[in-house]
Design an enzyme around this catalytic site. Structure first.
Site, PDB file in Angstrom:
ATOM      1  CB  SER A  67       7.409  -5.559   1.780  1.00  0.00           C
ATOM      2  OG  SER A  67       8.308  -5.091   2.768  1.00  0.00           O
TER       3      SER A  67
ATOM      4  NE  ARG B 150       0.647   1.575   4.271  1.00  0.00           N
ATOM      5  CZ  ARG B 150       1.939   1.863   4.239  1.00  0.00           C
ATOM      6  NH1 ARG B 150       2.545   2.119   3.096  1.00  0.00           N
ATOM      7  NH2 ARG B 150       2.652   1.904   5.354  1.00  0.00           N
TER       8      ARG B 150
ATOM      9  CG  ASP C  69       0.727  -0.808   7.092  1.00  0.00           C
ATOM     10  OD1 ASP C  69       0.282   0.319   6.809  1.00  0.00           O
ATOM     11  OD2 ASP C  69       1.813  -0.985   7.655  1.00  0.00           O
TER      12      ASP C  69
ATOM     13  CG  ASP D  47      -2.034   3.267  11.789  1.00  0.00           C
ATOM     14  OD1 ASP D  47      -1.097   3.898  12.342  1.00  0.00           O
ATOM     15  OD2 ASP D  47      -1.848   2.192  11.175  1.00  0.00           O
TER      16      ASP D  47
ATOM     17  CD  GLU E 230       2.641   7.901   6.589  1.00  0.00           C
ATOM     18  OE1 GLU E 230       2.235   6.756   6.923  1.00  0.00           O
ATOM     19  OE2 GLU E 230       2.501   8.342   5.451  1.00  0.00           O
TER      20      GLU E 230
ATOM     21  CG  ASN F 200      13.147  -4.680   9.711  1.00  0.00           C
ATOM     22  OD1 ASN F 200      12.201  -4.627  10.502  1.00  0.00           O
ATOM     23  ND2 ASN F 200      13.554  -5.818   9.183  1.00  0.00           N
ATOM     24  CE  LYS F 201       5.848  -1.006  10.681  1.00  0.00           C
ATOM     25  NZ  LYS F 201       5.224  -0.914   9.371  1.00  0.00           N
TER      26      LYS F 201
END
Length: 459
Positions: free
Chosen positions: A147, A44, A191, A53, A50, A234-235
């Site tokens: 991803s 998405r 997401d 959520d 941003e 990378n979260k």
């Protein structure tokens, strides 16, 4: 709305036929058998909204054409075997009775297992079917295009179908949003929601509690372009993301305490607004009045809330934010309430489509980026440089999309400027740098709203 066993539409089938054939061959080469079904979940791109959520506020994303597809066969082998068409993602095999997820080591297969475990727990399945899966992805990793969430959603869909169950898209989205927490990411559900609820040709306003999606028709004459700054983030592997979640949680409690509310049960800035029954503008005024711009220390937070350092660590901080010492509560709360208002303004402009809609939406995107950069501090020098280049190249609005600290920008470009826009961005951002130049083909592309996750049975 059950997402089970839908035949794939003919146009989509033709588009992805070659890719599916290749995936089928790779599956056969690996497992010596044919797949029973395929599952796909899209990435998405968030147009605006941003980092809000997880504060309970609506966001405005669209699905993109890049996706994760899995070819799957089912057996009574009691093992889940995973393979990936991208060789750098190693094969993995695990007993269905021994699913464990290592949050210290966020490998690709653990994201898949998040989805498996989430569906297993939601359906209270004592045991799972054995599965062979071959995964193929076209979403660039760690790029802010979801991803990892698409992989979780795809795995959730795979598990549902392998166990011959049917769940609604909303239930799938809610379940997959929760289960990404197994790997330590405390996200808010955007997401996973757009991955399941997306529809071709429209962006969506996604609202939470209860989860619902409303079509948002984007203006004619504008094209959306994604550009990757080529810095990966990378979260799950870094604490930036969860630190912001915690700062918003503490800001909620500090504001609630100042207004004489029971702060201990409030976790989200959105819940606080509901409780006070005031507008977003009034919330911004409260932030100005009740919070100071200087960072808050642990001591000040504990003293204000009347709690011990141990209680702060146990009840408020998350596992990978235990080391945090300073908290910018004023800046984070200002971003969240301002960004929540911009999302509603963006939708209102799309709905009323005034003559200058494109310019108005561009302005909202630009203000969103400034807030992400200056108040939420989730940008990086490369993203800021790329946004500047995109604006100089003819975009009316440009901003980071996704968590930030790397990844992609989204730009809104008038249709007639698109060719010169792409050329200028190539020349000024990608061409001067050898590494970026090599990545440019998959880093800069026009996108349109794609469809949501689906299963299709091998005929």
């Amino acid at each position: 709305h059950a997402a089970r066993a839908v035949p794939i539409p003919a146009d989509v089938f033709l588009l992805s036929f070659v890719r599916l054939q290749k995936l089928k061959e790779a599956f056969h080469g690996k497992y010596g058998q044919e797949p029973l079904f395929f599952a796909c979940a899209p990435g998405r791109m968030n147009l605006i909204g941003e980092h809000i959520d997880y504060c309970g506020y609506a966001v405005l994303p669209m699905a993109i054409e890049q996706n994760i597809v899995a070819a799957v066969s089912v057996s009574d082998s009691k093992t889940i075997q995973l393979a990936n068409t991208e060789p750098k993602y190693k094969d993995f095999s695990v007993s269905v009775d021994g699913l464990s997820i290592d949050r210290e080591n966020p490998q690709w297969h653990y994201y898949f297992l998040c989805g498996v475990r989430g569906i297993q727990e939601h359906l209270s399945l004592s045991s799972l079917a054995g599965m062979c899966c071959m995964v193929d992805g076209t979403i660039p990793a760690s790029s802010g295009l979801s991803s990892s969430s698409a992989l979780v959603c795809c795995a959730g869909l795979v598990t549902m179908e392998a166990c011959q169950k049917a769940l609604s898209k909303v239930t799938l989205a809610e379940t997959c949003a929760k289960c990404e927490r197994y790997i330590g990411t405390e996200g808010g559900g955007m997401d996973q929601s757009i991955s399941f609820l997306a529809e071709e040709g429209t962006a969506k306003l996604i609202e939470f509690n209860p989860l619902r999606a409303t079509d948002v028709r984007l203006p004619d004459g504008a094209v959306f372009v994604i550009a990757n700054c080529c810095v990966e983030m990378n979260k799950a592997a870094s604490s930036h993301f969860n630190t912001r979640v915690v700062e918003c949680r503490i800001a909620t409690k500090m504001l609630a305490k100042a207004r004489g509310l029971d702060w201990s049960r409030l976790l989200k800035l959105g819940d606080l607004q509901k409780e006070l029954q005031v507008s977003l503008e009034q919330m911004l005024e409260l932030v100005e009045e009740l919070l100071h711009p200087e960072p808050y220390s642990r001591e000040e937070i504990c003293k204000t809330l009347g709690i011990s350092a141990e209680q702060l660590c146990e009840d408020i901080l998350s596992a990978n934010t235990q080391h945090a010492t300073d908290f910018k509560l004023y800046q984070r709360a200002r971003h969240v309430y301002g960004e929540a208002a911009r999302v509603l303004q963006f939708k209102a402009v799309c709905d009323s489509s005034p003559a200058d809609a494109v310019a108005q939406l561009g302005d909202l995107m630009n203000r969103s980026h400034a807030s992400c950069r200056d108040l939420y501090e989730c940008s990086c020098p490369e993203l800021d440089q790329l946004v500047d280049i995109c604006l100089q190249a003819g975009a009316v609005g440009s901003r980071l999309t996704g968590a930030g600290w790397g990844g992609c920008t989204v730009s809104m470009v008038p249709g007639e400027r698109i060719d010169s826009f792409l050329q200028t961005v190539r020349e000024h951002y990608y061409a001067p740098d050898a590494r970026r130049s090599a990545l440019e083909k998959q880093s800069l592309f026009v996108t349109r709203p794609g469809g949501g996750a689906a299963i299709f049975i091998e005929e």
